[in-house]
Design a protein around this motif. Structure first.
Motif, short mmCIF file in Angstrom:
data_model
loop_
_atom_site.label_atom_id
_atom_site.label_comp_id
_atom_site.label_asym_id
_atom_site.label_seq_id
_atom_site.Cartn_x
_atom_site.Cartn_y
_atom_site.Cartn_z
N ARG A 1 19.69 -5.89 20.57
CA ARG A 1 19.62 -4.67 20.84
C ARG A 1 18.46 -3.79 20.51
NH1 ARG A 1 21.01 0.17 18.33
NH2 ARG A 1 22.77 1.52 19.30
N ARG B 1 24.81 -7.41 20.93
CA ARG B 1 24.07 -7.36 22.47
C ARG B 1 22.96 -8.62 22.32
NH1 ARG B 1 23.70 -1.76 25.02
NH2 ARG B 1 23.01 -2.21 27.08
N GLU C 1 35.66 -1.71 31.56
CA GLU C 1 35.51 -3.42 31.11
C GLU C 1 36.06 -3.45 29.54
OE1 GLU C 1 31.25 -3.54 31.53
OE2 GLU C 1 31.16 -3.53 33.75
N TYR C 2 36.20 -4.64 29.24
CA TYR C 2 36.52 -5.06 27.97
C TYR C 2 35.26 -4.62 27.13
CZ TYR C 2 40.75 -7.93 28.44
OH TYR C 2 41.82 -8.44 28.63
N LYS C 3 35.36 -4.13 26.04
CA LYS C 3 34.48 -3.99 25.05
C LYS C 3 34.35 -5.07 24.13
CE LYS C 3 32.04 -0.83 22.14
NZ LYS C 3 31.70 -1.74 21.09
N TYR C 4 33.55 -6.10 24.29
CA TYR C 4 33.36 -7.23 23.52
C TYR C 4 32.93 -6.88 22.18
CZ TYR C 4 34.68 -9.55 27.73
OH TYR C 4 35.20 -10.16 28.75
N LYS D 1 32.61 4.63 25.37
CA LYS D 1 33.27 3.93 24.71
C LYS D 1 34.57 4.12 24.24
CE LYS D 1 29.84 4.10 21.05
NZ LYS D 1 29.01 3.49 20.20
N LYS E 1 21.31 -4.17 12.46
CA LYS E 1 20.52 -2.79 12.59
C LYS E 1 19.88 -2.75 11.31
CE LYS E 1 23.13 0.34 15.18
NZ LYS E 1 23.95 1.74 15.55
N GLU F 1 27.08 -9.26 25.92
CA GLU F 1 27.44 -9.46 24.58
C GLU F 1 27.53 -10.81 24.09
OE1 GLU F 1 27.43 -6.55 22.80
OE2 GLU F 1 28.78 -6.75 21.27
N ARG G 1 26.13 -4.01 8.87
CA ARG G 1 25.43 -4.17 9.93
C ARG G 1 24.17 -4.87 9.78
NH1 ARG G 1 27.38 -1.50 14.93
NH2 ARG G 1 25.60 -2.50 15.70
N LYS H 1 32.66 3.20 32.67
CA LYS H 1 31.50 3.26 33.08
C LYS H 1 31.58 3.83 34.68
CE LYS H 1 29.30 -0.82 30.91
NZ LYS H 1 28.89 -2.21 31.22
N ARG I 1 21.30 7.24 25.76
CA ARG I 1 22.57 7.40 25.30
C ARG I 1 23.39 8.18 26.41
NH1 ARG I 1 25.33 5.58 21.08
NH2 ARG I 1 23.23 5.28 19.73
N LYS J 1 37.37 3.02 21.92
CA LYS J 1 37.44 2.25 20.73
C LYS J 1 38.90 2.40 20.34
CE LYS J 1 33.03 1.29 19.21
NZ LYS J 1 32.03 1.14 17.96
N1 LIG Z 1 31.39 -4.61 28.70
C1 LIG Z 1 30.18 -3.80 27.89
N2 LIG Z 1 29.46 -3.16 28.32
C2 LIG Z 1 28.67 -2.49 27.57
N3 LIG Z 1 28.45 -2.88 26.30
C3 LIG Z 1 29.06 -3.77 25.87
C4 LIG Z 1 30.21 -4.13 26.56
N4 LIG Z 1 30.83 -4.89 25.81
C5 LIG Z 1 30.45 -4.84 24.45
N5 LIG Z 1 29.24 -3.99 24.51
C6 LIG Z 1 28.56 -3.77 23.43
O1 LIG Z 1 29.10 -2.59 22.80
C7 LIG Z 1 27.87 -1.74 22.26
C8 LIG Z 1 28.19 -0.34 22.23
O2 LIG Z 1 29.24 0.02 21.33
P1 LIG Z 1 29.05 -0.18 19.59
O3 LIG Z 1 29.92 0.82 19.12
O4 LIG Z 1 29.17 -1.59 19.39
O5 LIG Z 1 27.53 0.19 19.43
P2 LIG Z 1 26.70 -0.14 18.18
O6 LIG Z 1 26.12 -1.42 18.24
O7 LIG Z 1 27.48 0.36 16.97
O8 LIG Z 1 25.75 1.08 18.47
P3 LIG Z 1 25.85 2.55 18.64
O9 LIG Z 1 27.04 2.90 17.73
O10 LIG Z 1 24.57 3.18 18.10
O11 LIG Z 1 26.21 2.71 20.05
C9 LIG Z 1 26.79 -2.22 23.37
O12 LIG Z 1 25.44 -2.07 22.81
C10 LIG Z 1 27.16 -3.77 23.58
O13 LIG Z 1 26.63 -4.37 22.49
#
Ligand SMILES: Nc1ncnc2c1ncn2[C@@H]1O[C@H](COP(=O)(O)OP(=O)(O)OP(=O)(O)O)[C@@H](O)[C@H]1O
Ligand SMILES: [Mg+2]
Ligand SMILES: [Mg+2]
Length: 745
Positions: A432, A416, A409-412, A590, A724, A466, A721, A570, A584, A592
């Protein structure tokens, strides 16, 4: 040939290939199996006499830093295991089910820990003074426990102390006091999702309160505070200097809890005087260590060496023993397996209903082992979200999911948002960290109401999404930086400049029914069939089910073109694709784009110190000392100095933000060797990038694990951040895992 699996886990029966593969591929598990090796346990318990255990614990207490591995002294190096297993490269990699293996290892570790805990307790049983039989439970009983937890460095011992206390409360006529005790222990006054229940009073107010309550001058108090660095100790000293004219009625837990709640909730003009009044009322009745812990609670930093994770374990154990006594099963002997099961049930229940009042209430009614069936998802109560593990390449992802159905999936890149529609139509949005964001996103509340009205068959709903900044004209996603310019408080729908769009990637509840234990494939289908998207306001996450490098690479590139951070990969079908609250999980990875070169992910670190700028940076801070958060001890472990990645404007803003948070002394819960020019209260979190991680003589991340700290090399600032808090910074455990993964590669 000796098998490393059977060596470390005689009760696991790993095949030789499996154990080698386990070792060669997943160093993060190494962590677990060093800690839980049966041998280490045997060694620990081969110290038979209680005196020896006592002297071990004394020895541990005399060091400033102590570690769990001191209790589990077996430290096996990678080389020694490699030598036992032969050539690691000869492996047949295809048939190993890693997440199953991880589960087994975690189970085994929990069992070993449960055994140790029960054994430990039988030795220390008589240590906890019996709770006096009285009308109510006194605050001093609790502060005595706090004092013992603070002094004792070993986690297992602390678990024994706390659970013994919980058990005594369960055995008394004040069972409901348990809820207040738990909240006081985690320094909260109610669940995370209820607003205004947080303490964290400023120094000025507390100094004033002590001055008024004890007749000392604020100057004297302040100078003592600068010497001791602990408002609690100052209050305790001030109290002990005061002659007591007459003996007043001792403080009860209930009174303290009620007063703290009043203080947290009080706002407006006269609130300061009201708060000081309430504090003084309590302070004048304080004896012994009560004043110390009362002040620390008010300040919002209790420092008793006992995190929320441990509270749940201690609670399950207390309930287990209490129920045993009631039913007279084997005369109160709890088995390690029962303990592990109870722990699992409690954690599961808590991850869905993070509310101690409900958890304790249901456990009293139905028994701890039935908790998981009675505490399930409810619209209006945010569950702890599932989290992902970082990966560094598409091939790592493919290896991981080999032979299983998975989806990309796209990671937006936004924030959260957990979206709840309740039976009466009320809409809530949680962050979150389970904070209620409904007031911050009035525009989203409208959107969700609109969705609800369009979907006739939907009564209640929980979606995982997201929330991203959105350019309505161009119909495009905007970067995270734009989202972070939105106001966080008192948002008026008419004044909103930055539009947002929600991207839904999961459905967790529909019409009262929890969907957590359905495969993602089915959840996704239910989401698409029951909820209708609204262009530019509410859309489904882009997804693609592919299983080869080229296609995934293409989708990854496309996600970045569409202003996303990369991909979330996933598990799609089967048990492992169920939604795992608060975990976790290895079933969500993820990927990136920007971080593939480094450790696979950015880190979020608390700012604890500053370095005065030189040259162009004169007048501002030119660098910062950063720390990760140790969830077990509640300490901040420093891990790098950072001075790269900041614009001049950023440095200027940061200086203005941080100056008011300067403190004369580092906090007692900072772990450091570095000496910055100034120390800060922990208030801010930086997201940073690193080239890699290395062991360091100066920095302290994960020091309890390695005996040496891990630090970041060439750290680079990415952004602040705001979503957080410092306690949600990257944990020491995460850093240890990243380091091990990297060291092994
Ligand atoms: N398709 C998706 N499925 C699940 N999460 C997604 C998706 N797109 C975006 N996200 C975001 O990506 C987050 C996980 O990656 P990210 O690195 O941004 O986490 P973070 O907020 O820095 O927290 P951590 O580093 O503690 O995991 C998820 O908590 C959610 O907010
Ligand atoms: Mg993010
Ligand atoms: Mg992150």
């Amino acid at each position: 040939m000796i098998h490393c699996g059977s060596l470390l886990f005689p009760n696991l029966h790993l095949s030789r290939n499996l154990s080698r593969k386990l070792f060669s591929r997943s160093v993060s598990y190494y962590n677990s199996f060093i800690m839980s090796g049966q041998q280490s346990l045997n060694r620990f318990f081969s110290v038979k006499k209680p005196e020896s255990v006592n002297s071990t614990s004394k020895k541990l207490m005399s060091h400033k830093r102590t570690s769990e591995t001191d209790y589990f002294p077996l430290k096996r190096t990678k080389n020694s295991i490699t030598a036992e297993c032969g050539d690691l490269n000869l492996l047949d990699s295809k048939k190993v089910d890693y997440s199953e293996l991880e589960n087994k290892i975690v189970d085994s570790k929990n069992l070993v820990e449960a055994e140790s805990l029960l054994e430990l307790e039988s030795r220390y049983h008589s240590d906890t003074p019996v709770l006096p039989q009285s009308q109510e439970i006194f605050y001093s009983s609790l502060t005595n426990i706090f004092e013992r937890l603070e002094q004792e460095p070993a986690r297992l011992k602390n678990l024994a102390i706390a659970s013994e206390f919980f058990l005594q409360i369960l055995q008394s006529n004040h069972k409901r006091t348990l809820v207040e005790v738990i909240y006081l222990m985690i320094n909260r006054l109610g669940p995370d999702y209820e607003l205004d229940l947080e303490l964290g009073l400023g120094e000025t107010l507390l100094v004033k309160a002590i001055a008024e309550g004890t007749g000392r001058t604020p100057q004297k108090i302040r100078s003592e505070l600068h010497k001791l660095g602990d408002i609690g100790l100052v209050a305790q000293n001030s109290r002990s200097r005061q002659p007591t004219m007459f003996k007043s009625k001792p403080l009860t837990i209930h009174t303290v809890f009620e007063n703290l709640t009043k203080i947290a909730k009080s706002s407006g003009n006269a609130s300061q005087a009201r708060k000081i009044g309430l504090i003084n009322q309590m302070l004048t009745t304080c004896e012994g260590t009560e004043a110390k812990f009362l002040m620390r609670s008010l300040e919002g930093k209790l420092r008793i060496n006992f995190g929320e994770k441990s509270v749940l374990v201690a609670l399950s154990k207390a309930f287990c023993e209490y129920e045993h006594e009631l039913s007279d099963k084997n005369k109160g002997h709890v088995s390690p397996q029962e303990l592990v099961d109870a722990e699992e049930a409690t954690k599961k229940a808590f991850s869905q209903i993070p509310n101690y009042e409900i958890i304790v209430g249901e456990a009293l009614k139905y028994g701890i082992s039935n908790l998981a069936t009675h505490c399930t998802l409810k619209p209006g109560i945010p569950l702890k979200p599932m989290l992902a593990k970082p990966t560094k390449s598409i091939t790592e992802v493919l290896d991981h999911f080999h032979g299983q159905e998975f989806t990309c999936e796209y990671k937006y890149d936004g924030e959260r948002a957990q979206l709840h529609v309740q039976q009466d139509g009320t809409v809530k949005i949680y962050s979150r960290n389970s904070e209620d964001m409904s007031q911050r996103y009035p525009d989203l509340i409208d959107v969700v109401s609109q969705i609800k009205s369009q979907c006739s068959g939907v009564s209640t709903l929980i979606l995982d999404c997201e929330c991203v900044a959105w350019d309505s004209e161009k119909g495009k996603i905007l970067p995270f930086q734009v989202l972070s310019t939105r106001k966080r408080k008192d948002v008026n729908a008419e004044d909103i400049k930055v539009q947002v769009c929600l991207f839904a990637f999961d459905i967790l509840l529909l019409n009262g029914e929890s969907l957590l234990e359905l495969p993602l494939k089915e959840r996704r289908k239910i989401l698409h069939e029951n909820v209708r998207p609204i262009e530019g306001k509410f859309q489904f996450a882009e997804a693609m089910d592919a299983d080869n490098v080229a296609e995934i690479q293409h989708f990854l590139d496309q996600s970045v073109k569409d202003s996303c951070e990369g991909l979330m990969v996933k598990m799609l079908d089967g048990d492992k694709s169920h939604y795992e609250p608060s975990k976790r999980s290895v079933n969500w990875l993820k990927l990136k784009k920007d971080y593939l070169e480094g450790v696979g992910d950015s880190l979020d670190l608390a700012v604890v110190g500053g370095y005065i700028g030189k040259g162009k940076r004169t007048g501002w801070y030119g660098g910062f000392l950063l720390a990760c958060y140790n969830e077990d001890s509640g300490e901040y472990e420093t891990c790098c100095k950072i001075g790269t990645g900041f614009s001049e404007e950023m440095l200027q803003t940061l200086s203005a933000t941080l100056k008011p948070t300067v403190i004369k002394q580092p906090k007692p819960f900072y772990v450091y060797d570095a000496s910055p020019d100034v120390w800060f209260e922990p208030t801010l979190v930086f997201e940073v990038l690193t080239a890699d991680l290395s062991l360091s003589p100066v920095y302290k991340a994960g020091i309890n694990f390695f005996g040496k700290g891990v630090s970041l090399r060439f750290p680079r600032f990415i952004r602040i951040r705001n979503d957080k808090s410092p306690e949600q910074a990257t944990s020491s455990d995460q850093i240890v895992e990243l380091y091990q993964k990297q060291a092994h590669v």
